[in-house]
Design an enzyme around this catalytic site. Structure first.
Site, PDB file in Angstrom:
ATOM      1  NE  ARG A  17      35.394  35.967  37.991  1.00  0.00           N
ATOM      2  CZ  ARG A  17      34.095  36.091  37.789  1.00  0.00           C
ATOM      3  NH1 ARG A  17      33.463  35.238  36.992  1.00  0.00           N
ATOM      4  NH2 ARG A  17      33.412  37.067  38.352  1.00  0.00           N
ATOM      5  CG  LEU A  58      37.065  34.280  50.714  1.00  0.00           C
ATOM      6  CD1 LEU A  58      37.592  35.237  49.666  1.00  0.00           C
ATOM      7  CD2 LEU A  58      38.010  34.231  51.906  1.00  0.00           C
ATOM      8  CG  ASN A  65      42.189  39.549  44.066  1.00  0.00           C
ATOM      9  OD1 ASN A  65      42.138  40.626  43.460  1.00  0.00           O
ATOM     10  ND2 ASN A  65      41.558  38.466  43.614  1.00  0.00           N
ATOM     11  CB  SER A  71      37.236  49.382  44.923  1.00  0.00           C
ATOM     12  OG  SER A  71      36.473  50.099  43.971  1.00  0.00           O
ATOM     13  CE1 TYR A 120      33.320  45.968  45.404  1.00  0.00           C
ATOM     14  CE2 TYR A 120      33.592  48.202  44.576  1.00  0.00           C
ATOM     15  CZ  TYR A 120      34.030  46.889  44.649  1.00  0.00           C
ATOM     16  OH  TYR A 120      35.160  46.503  43.974  1.00  0.00           O
ATOM     17  CB  THR A 138      32.875  45.993  51.979  1.00  0.00           C
ATOM     18  OG1 THR A 138      32.837  46.214  50.563  1.00  0.00           O
ATOM     19  CG2 THR A 138      31.511  45.523  52.456  1.00  0.00           C
ATOM     20  CE  LYS A 139      36.459  45.709  47.200  1.00  0.00           C
ATOM     21  NZ  LYS A 139      37.445  44.627  47.204  1.00  0.00           N
TER      22      LYS A 139
HETATM   23  P1  NAI Z   1      36.226  38.752  39.565  1.00  0.00           P
HETATM   24  O1  NAI Z   1      34.767  38.756  39.853  1.00  0.00           O
HETATM   25  O2  NAI Z   1      36.666  38.610  38.151  1.00  0.00           O
HETATM   26  O3  NAI Z   1      36.953  37.652  40.457  1.00  0.00           O
HETATM   27  C1  NAI Z   1      36.707  37.606  41.831  1.00  0.00           C
HETATM   28  C2  NAI Z   1      37.440  36.438  42.430  1.00  0.00           C
HETATM   29  O4  NAI Z   1      37.008  36.329  43.791  1.00  0.00           O
HETATM   30  C3  NAI Z   1      37.098  35.126  41.739  1.00  0.00           C
HETATM   31  O5  NAI Z   1      38.255  34.296  41.722  1.00  0.00           O
HETATM   32  C4  NAI Z   1      36.052  34.528  42.663  1.00  0.00           C
HETATM   33  O6  NAI Z   1      36.012  33.108  42.611  1.00  0.00           O
HETATM   34  C5  NAI Z   1      36.539  35.017  44.017  1.00  0.00           C
HETATM   35  N1  NAI Z   1      35.453  35.002  44.990  1.00  0.00           N
HETATM   36  C6  NAI Z   1      34.296  35.711  44.968  1.00  0.00           C
HETATM   37  N2  NAI Z   1      33.519  35.339  46.005  1.00  0.00           N
HETATM   38  C7  NAI Z   1      34.207  34.376  46.693  1.00  0.00           C
HETATM   39  C8  NAI Z   1      33.926  33.588  47.823  1.00  0.00           C
HETATM   40  N3  NAI Z   1      32.771  33.678  48.480  1.00  0.00           N
HETATM   41  N4  NAI Z   1      34.860  32.709  48.254  1.00  0.00           N
HETATM   42  C9  NAI Z   1      36.032  32.574  47.600  1.00  0.00           C
HETATM   43  N5  NAI Z   1      36.348  33.284  46.499  1.00  0.00           N
HETATM   44  C10 NAI Z   1      35.442  34.176  46.050  1.00  0.00           C
HETATM   45  O7  NAI Z   1      36.788  40.084  40.211  1.00  0.00           O
HETATM   46  P2  NAI Z   1      37.993  41.026  39.775  1.00  0.00           P
HETATM   47  O8  NAI Z   1      37.466  42.025  38.858  1.00  0.00           O
HETATM   48  O9  NAI Z   1      39.174  40.222  39.392  1.00  0.00           O
HETATM   49  O10 NAI Z   1      38.255  41.764  41.165  1.00  0.00           O
HETATM   50  C11 NAI Z   1      39.234  41.347  42.089  1.00  0.00           C
HETATM   51  C12 NAI Z   1      39.233  42.356  43.215  1.00  0.00           C
HETATM   52  O11 NAI Z   1      39.451  43.654  42.686  1.00  0.00           O
HETATM   53  C13 NAI Z   1      37.913  42.424  43.984  1.00  0.00           C
HETATM   54  O12 NAI Z   1      38.151  42.611  45.340  1.00  0.00           O
HETATM   55  C14 NAI Z   1      37.249  43.655  43.396  1.00  0.00           C
HETATM   56  O13 NAI Z   1      36.357  44.249  44.317  1.00  0.00           O
HETATM   57  C15 NAI Z   1      38.433  44.535  43.123  1.00  0.00           C
HETATM   58  N6  NAI Z   1      38.197  45.533  42.103  1.00  0.00           N
HETATM   59  C16 NAI Z   1      37.969  45.179  40.789  1.00  0.00           C
HETATM   60  C17 NAI Z   1      37.777  46.163  39.857  1.00  0.00           C
HETATM   61  C18 NAI Z   1      37.554  45.850  38.429  1.00  0.00           C
HETATM   62  O14 NAI Z   1      37.379  46.779  37.631  1.00  0.00           O
HETATM   63  N7  NAI Z   1      37.546  44.609  38.000  1.00  0.00           N
HETATM   64  C19 NAI Z   1      37.781  47.578  40.206  1.00  0.00           C
HETATM   65  C20 NAI Z   1      38.030  47.834  41.599  1.00  0.00           C
HETATM   66  C21 NAI Z   1      38.232  46.824  42.496  1.00  0.00           C
END
Ligand code: NAI
Length: 220
Positions: free
Chosen positions: A15, A42, A65, A114, A127, A130-131
């Site tokens: 997602r 992970l 990601n 991030s 957070y 880690t980032k």
């Molecule tokens: P999300 O929460 O919508 O999706 C996260 C994804 O990581 C999902 O596919 C989930 O299944 C997977 N995931 C989480 N824990 C896991 C695990 N233990 N094992 C395997 N897969 C796992 O997150 P989003 O918003 O798409 O974020 C993606 C990246 O971008 C992350 O690293 C987040 O920290 C970073 N980010 C997101 C921001 C935002 O505004 N959405 C802002 C800054 C950074």
């Protein structure tokens, strides 16, 4: 579409931002490997080691990601939560990078960090920790892999419309934030996917070891 497909390993592609990154590479004609949580959890050291041990595909591109954001002050953090955050956001990226480095045809690694890697905010200490660590890994790997012409970069999204954002940001806070974002809106996951695919493409000839901030100007 190019004539030659590349093997692209993307974590967290079920997602949000990861899904768009996977879609974008697929559209470019690449072969995207996006393991499910059952195949690669992970947060679990055992699951990561078993995935790495059994992985036998050439990786041209790795995109670390996946990430979690458990908001809480340092006082609120149990050692289990701390371990979970470090393992999921940082250690797993290290282990998968190590796997990718063994691929002879490796061309690029991109880590999704991030804005909170460059700045922090109440409740974001772990957070941010880690980032910021992910940026250290990015810079170090760029140094190690430069002689192989492998581009290693990070992309730091600002506020992007995903499930993570909806879970962590109330409507009132959202309205407040819009006032502090020069572009006046949250970003689209597609915009982040565009940056990631560019950094990992042959069009990127000289950017490595960098953190590209895509935040609508928030940190400017
Ligand atoms: P999300 O929460 O919508 O999706 C996260 C994804 O990581 C999902 O596919 C989930 O299944 C997977 N995931 C989480 N824990 C896991 C695990 N233990 N094992 C395997 N897969 C796992 O997150 P989003 O918003 O798409 O974020 C993606 C990246 O971008 C992350 O690293 C987040 O920290 C970073 N980010 C997101 C921001 C935002 O505004 N959405 C802002 C800054 C950074």
């Amino acid at each position: 579409m190019r004539s030659e497909s590349r093997g692209v390993l993307v974590t967290g592609a079920s997602r949000g931002i990861g899904k768009e990154i996977a879609r974008r590479f697929t559209d470019l004609g690449d072969i995207v490997i996006s393991p499910s949580r059952d195949e690669l959890d992970l947060a679990s050291k055992e699951s990561v080691s078993s995935f790495v041990a059994n992985f036998d595909t050439e990786i041209s591109i790795l995109v670390n990601n996946a990430g979690i954001n458990m908001v809480g002050s340092v006082d609120d953090y149990s050692s289990t939560d701390l371990e979970n955050m470090i393992q999921t956001n940082l250690v797993s990226a290290f282990e998968l990078s190590k796997l990718a480095v063994h691929s002879k045809g490796l061309k690029a690694i991109c880590n999704v960090a991030s804005i909170w890697s460059e700045r922090s905010y109440p409740g974001r200490a772990v957070y941010s920790m880690t980032k910021s660590g992910l940026l250290g890994l990015t810079r170090g790997l760029a140094q190690d892999l430069g002689s192989r012409n492998v581009m290693v970069n990070a992309v730091s999204p600002g506020f992007i419309e995903t499930e993570m954002t909806s879970a962590n940001i109330s409507q009132d806070r959202r309205e407040e934030l819009y006032k502090n974002i020069p572009l006046g809106r949250f970003g689209d996951p597609k915009g982040i996917a565009n940056v990631v695919t560019f950094l990992c493409s042959s069009d990127n000839q000289y950017i490595t070891g960098q953190n590209i901030i895509a935040d609508g100007g928030f940190l400017s």
